[in-house]
Enzyme design. Structure first.
Site, PDB file in Angstrom:
ATOM      1  N   ASP A  15       0.864  -1.187   0.000  1.00 26.15           N
ATOM      2  CA  ASP A  15       0.000   0.000   0.000  1.00 26.15           C
ATOM      3  C   ASP A  15       0.903   1.241   0.000  1.00 26.15           C
ATOM      4  O   ASP A  15       2.112   1.144   0.229  1.00 26.15           O
ATOM      5  CB  ASP A  15      -0.899  -0.008   1.256  1.00 26.15           C
ATOM      6  N   SER A  16       0.292   2.396  -0.213  1.00 23.79           N
ATOM      7  CA  SER A  16       1.047   3.643  -0.118  1.00 23.79           C
ATOM      8  C   SER A  16       1.514   3.893   1.312  1.00 23.79           C
ATOM      9  O   SER A  16       2.467   4.639   1.546  1.00 23.79           O
ATOM     10  CB  SER A  16       0.146   4.803  -0.534  1.00 23.79           C
ATOM     11  N   CYS A  78      -4.394  -1.576  -1.916  1.00 23.99           N
ATOM     12  CA  CYS A  78      -4.574  -0.133  -2.073  1.00 23.99           C
ATOM     13  C   CYS A  78      -5.524   0.070  -3.256  1.00 23.99           C
ATOM     14  O   CYS A  78      -5.222  -0.367  -4.373  1.00 23.99           O
ATOM     15  CB  CYS A  78      -3.211   0.491  -2.366  1.00 23.99           C
ATOM     16  N   GLU A 157      -2.276   8.022   8.838  1.00 25.52           N
ATOM     17  CA  GLU A 157      -0.823   7.803   8.800  1.00 25.52           C
ATOM     18  C   GLU A 157      -0.159   8.294  10.083  1.00 25.52           C
ATOM     19  O   GLU A 157       0.868   7.779  10.497  1.00 25.52           O
ATOM     20  CB  GLU A 157      -0.204   8.538   7.590  1.00 25.52           C
ATOM     21  N   CYS A 189     -11.120   2.811   0.382  1.00 26.60           N
ATOM     22  CA  CYS A 189      -9.701   3.112   0.601  1.00 26.60           C
ATOM     23  C   CYS A 189      -9.289   2.252   1.788  1.00 26.60           C
ATOM     24  O   CYS A 189      -9.995   2.229   2.805  1.00 26.60           O
ATOM     25  CB  CYS A 189      -9.514   4.590   0.921  1.00 26.60           C
ATOM     26  N   HIS A 191      -7.132   2.539   4.002  1.00 30.49           N
ATOM     27  CA  HIS A 191      -6.853   3.233   5.270  1.00 30.49           C
ATOM     28  C   HIS A 191      -8.117   3.346   6.140  1.00 30.49           C
ATOM     29  O   HIS A 191      -8.032   3.355   7.364  1.00 30.49           O
ATOM     30  CB  HIS A 191      -6.352   4.659   5.002  1.00 30.49           C
TER      31      HIS A 191
END
Ligand code: DGL
Length: 278
Positions: A15-16, A78, A157, A189, A191
């Site tokens: 993932d990012s 992602c 994050e 998403c 996240h």
């Protein structure tokens, strides 16, 4: 060149940032004996505001790195990277097993009673062909609402899962669609499931929230099974975490996000290639 895939090789999950850990957690739950290599491309997070071309280049760099590590399957954990690169990577490596993501509108369309479904995802995910095909398949069945939740990926994050700012971002994103009668929300998403409790609190108990992670993990298992690549090991698999961002910061977040303590290795980008930092 992709070398021969073997059942004792690790699964790569990418993932990012830390979002793909929601998928990592689900894969670990049903495949505890598998070695997992997780890559967070935190030098480049958030992906959601980057162009699809740029994200495609990053996803290719990470994919090549994971293949060099011998990964037997790669999960693009992602939605944004899947939107930008899944088809491209499958064309580039036709025999290699990838599992990717698209917003889980299908189960939402089956569940909704009001016929109104909200999708929370990044701007790039909404621009991609995968989402366009989701709209094509379902827009005549349900009314779709979209929200990009600006700033939410960055909050997650930082590990700010319940702070007033995080709540404010969600309030702003959800209010219009909830007012209009949306009764099902899709986490588009990876996240966002980390703030699912807050989303439930804001939306109320009559609204269902769909986290695709368990379905993605089942798909990983199916693909490995079909190719005879499931690990036959009886003991628990290894957990390896790497980031292109700040390794110490990510190590602090792991226990908070997935209740796992682990070292985080350092990666770096150089001329479009990802490598281990010595
Ligand atoms: N977790 C990612 C997704 O599923 C990307 C978030 C970002 O980097 O913007 O879309």
């Amino acid at each position: 060149m992709v070398s021969k895939l073997t059942s004792n090789a690790p699964i790569g999950i990418y993932d990012s940032g830390v979002g793909g850990l929601t998928i990592w957690r689900a894969v670990r739950a049903i495949l505890p004996q598998e070695d997992l290599v997780y890559i967070a491309d935190q030098a480049k997070v958030p992906y959601g505001d980057r162009s699809l071309e740029e994200v495609r280049g990053l996803a290719e760099g990470v994919t090549r790195f994971l293949m060099d590590q011998g990964a037997k399957l790669i999960v693009i954990a992602c939605n944004t990277a899947s939107a930008a690169a899944l088809k491209y990577l499958r064309d580039l490596f036709p025999d290699y097993p990838f599992v990717g993501m698209e917003p889980a509108v299908k189960p939402a369309a089956e569940q909704t009673l009001s016929g109104k479904v909200g999708v929370l995802a990044t701007p790039s995910t909404f621009q991609g062909e995968l989402y366009a095909s989701v709209v094509e398949r379902f827009a005549h069945v349900v009314q779709l609402y979209q929200a990009t939740c600006p700033g939410l990926v960055q909050q997650i994050e930082k590990g700010c899962l319940t702070t007033p700012k995080t709540r404010q971002i969600l309030d702003k994103a959800l209010e219009p669609m909830l007012k209009d009668g949306v009764d099902t929300l899709v986490m588009g998403c990876t996240h966002f499931p980390f703030v699912i409790s807050l989303i439930r609190e804001i939306a109320g108990e009559d609204v269902s929230v769909i986290d695709p992670a368990p379905a993605v993990a089942r798909q990983v298992k199916r693909v490995l099974e079909a190719r005879g690549l499931l690990s036959g090991r009886k003991s628990a698999g290894q957990k390896v975490f790497w980031t292109s961002g700040d390794a110490a910061k990510m190590a602090v977040l792991l226990p908070k996000l997935i209740a796992v303590a682990g070292e985080v290795g350092q990666l770096r980008w150089e001329e479009g290639m990802l490598s281990l930092s010595s």
